[in-house]
Design an enzyme around this catalytic site. Sequence first.
Site, short mmCIF file in Angstrom:
data_model
loop_
_atom_site.label_atom_id
_atom_site.label_comp_id
_atom_site.label_asym_id
_atom_site.label_seq_id
_atom_site.Cartn_x
_atom_site.Cartn_y
_atom_site.Cartn_z
N ASP A 82 20.19 10.46 41.20
CA ASP A 82 21.21 10.09 40.23
C ASP A 82 20.57 10.28 38.84
OD1 ASP A 82 23.55 8.83 39.10
OD2 ASP A 82 22.33 7.03 38.88
N ASP B 248 22.07 8.83 35.34
CA ASP B 248 22.19 7.69 34.42
C ASP B 248 21.59 6.43 35.05
OD1 ASP B 248 23.73 9.21 32.55
OD2 ASP B 248 25.51 8.91 33.79
N GLY C 237 27.65 3.99 37.94
CA GLY C 237 27.93 5.06 38.90
C GLY C 237 29.40 5.40 39.04
N ARG D 122 34.58 8.14 34.83
CA ARG D 122 35.15 7.71 33.55
C ARG D 122 36.50 7.01 33.71
NH1 ARG D 122 35.30 12.48 29.40
NH2 ARG D 122 33.24 12.75 30.34
N SER E 68 28.57 12.09 36.22
CA SER E 68 28.86 12.33 34.81
C SER E 68 29.21 13.79 34.51
CB SER E 68 27.65 11.94 33.96
OG SER E 68 27.89 12.29 32.61
N ASN F 210 28.84 14.81 31.60
CA ASN F 210 27.88 15.13 30.54
C ASN F 210 26.48 15.42 31.09
OD1 ASN F 210 29.60 14.67 28.12
ND2 ASN F 210 29.76 12.61 28.98
N ASP G 59 20.60 3.93 41.07
CA ASP G 59 20.54 2.60 40.45
C ASP G 59 21.85 1.83 40.66
OD1 ASP G 59 22.08 4.21 38.67
OD2 ASP G 59 21.81 2.65 37.14
C1 BG6 Z 1 27.82 7.86 35.94
C2 BG6 Z 1 27.58 6.62 35.12
O1 BG6 Z 1 26.61 8.52 36.16
O2 BG6 Z 1 28.71 8.75 35.27
C3 BG6 Z 1 28.90 5.96 34.75
O3 BG6 Z 1 26.78 5.72 35.86
C4 BG6 Z 1 29.81 6.97 34.08
O4 BG6 Z 1 28.64 4.88 33.88
C5 BG6 Z 1 29.99 8.19 34.98
O5 BG6 Z 1 31.10 6.39 33.83
C6 BG6 Z 1 30.87 9.27 34.35
O6 BG6 Z 1 30.23 9.75 33.21
P1 BG6 Z 1 30.94 10.68 32.12
O7 BG6 Z 1 29.78 11.12 31.26
O8 BG6 Z 1 31.59 11.81 32.84
O9 BG6 Z 1 31.92 9.83 31.39
MG MG Z 2 23.28 5.66 37.76
#
Ligand code: BG6
Ligand code: MG
Length: 225
Positions: free
Chosen positions: A13, A15, A50, A53, A118, A120, A172
Amino acid sequence: MPSRLTIKAFIFDLDGVITDTAEYHYQGWKRLAEEEGLPFTRADNEQLRGVPRRESLQLILKGRRYTEQKILEMMDRKNRYYLGFIRAISPRDLLPGAKELLEKIRAAGLRTALGSASKNTGEVIDRLGIRPLFDAIADGYSVERQKPAPDLFLHAAAQLALPPAACVVEEDAAAGIQAAQAGGFHSVGLGPAERLGQAEVVFPNLTGVHLADILTALEGENKVR
Ligand code: BG6
Ligand code: MG
């Protein structure tokens, strides 16, 4: 009980495991919640680890009804705040032990993948300078059903052409451990045992955690380090 020989890859993972962007996700949601007059605490944020969004926003809204247009606007606003935070990320923001472990895994001839919900992910790993350390990347664009469904990790394992039982997931989030177990992966929880008690093995974080420690712990199973 997994033997060292059966483990061929690690799926990380992002984040909260490799870098502390979990804090930036929290800060982004916190700012949005304040602007919208919604109660949102650090304790509430634990449920969001985890979680993608849209589902994160739904948890913050706690059943309050908004138009689809307003929901999209709020998701976009939070993401703009988040992008503002991650603009400053550099290799200094790697969590202790993460890069060393990735390098050790590869040096041992095992493979590495990223499994993050994510959207991002690409920007964060490029800023951290670690993209070359992954053989496969599964992110928020890779699958429809995100954690706790196993799809994201299954997508990563498929790219590695390995069965789940040959892969160890490092997470996590409780949702991530559920996803790993639903898919038949080995699981290592990183964080407090209260949050990650379902994992096969739990470490507080990756500081000083060597590949051999993880493999030995998995062989013993159910041990909190
Ligand atoms: C996960 C995070 O990895 O990604 C979450 O733990 C987050 O907190 C999710 O909401 C989605 O991320 P993003 O960057 O697409 O908004
Ligand atoms: Mg995480």
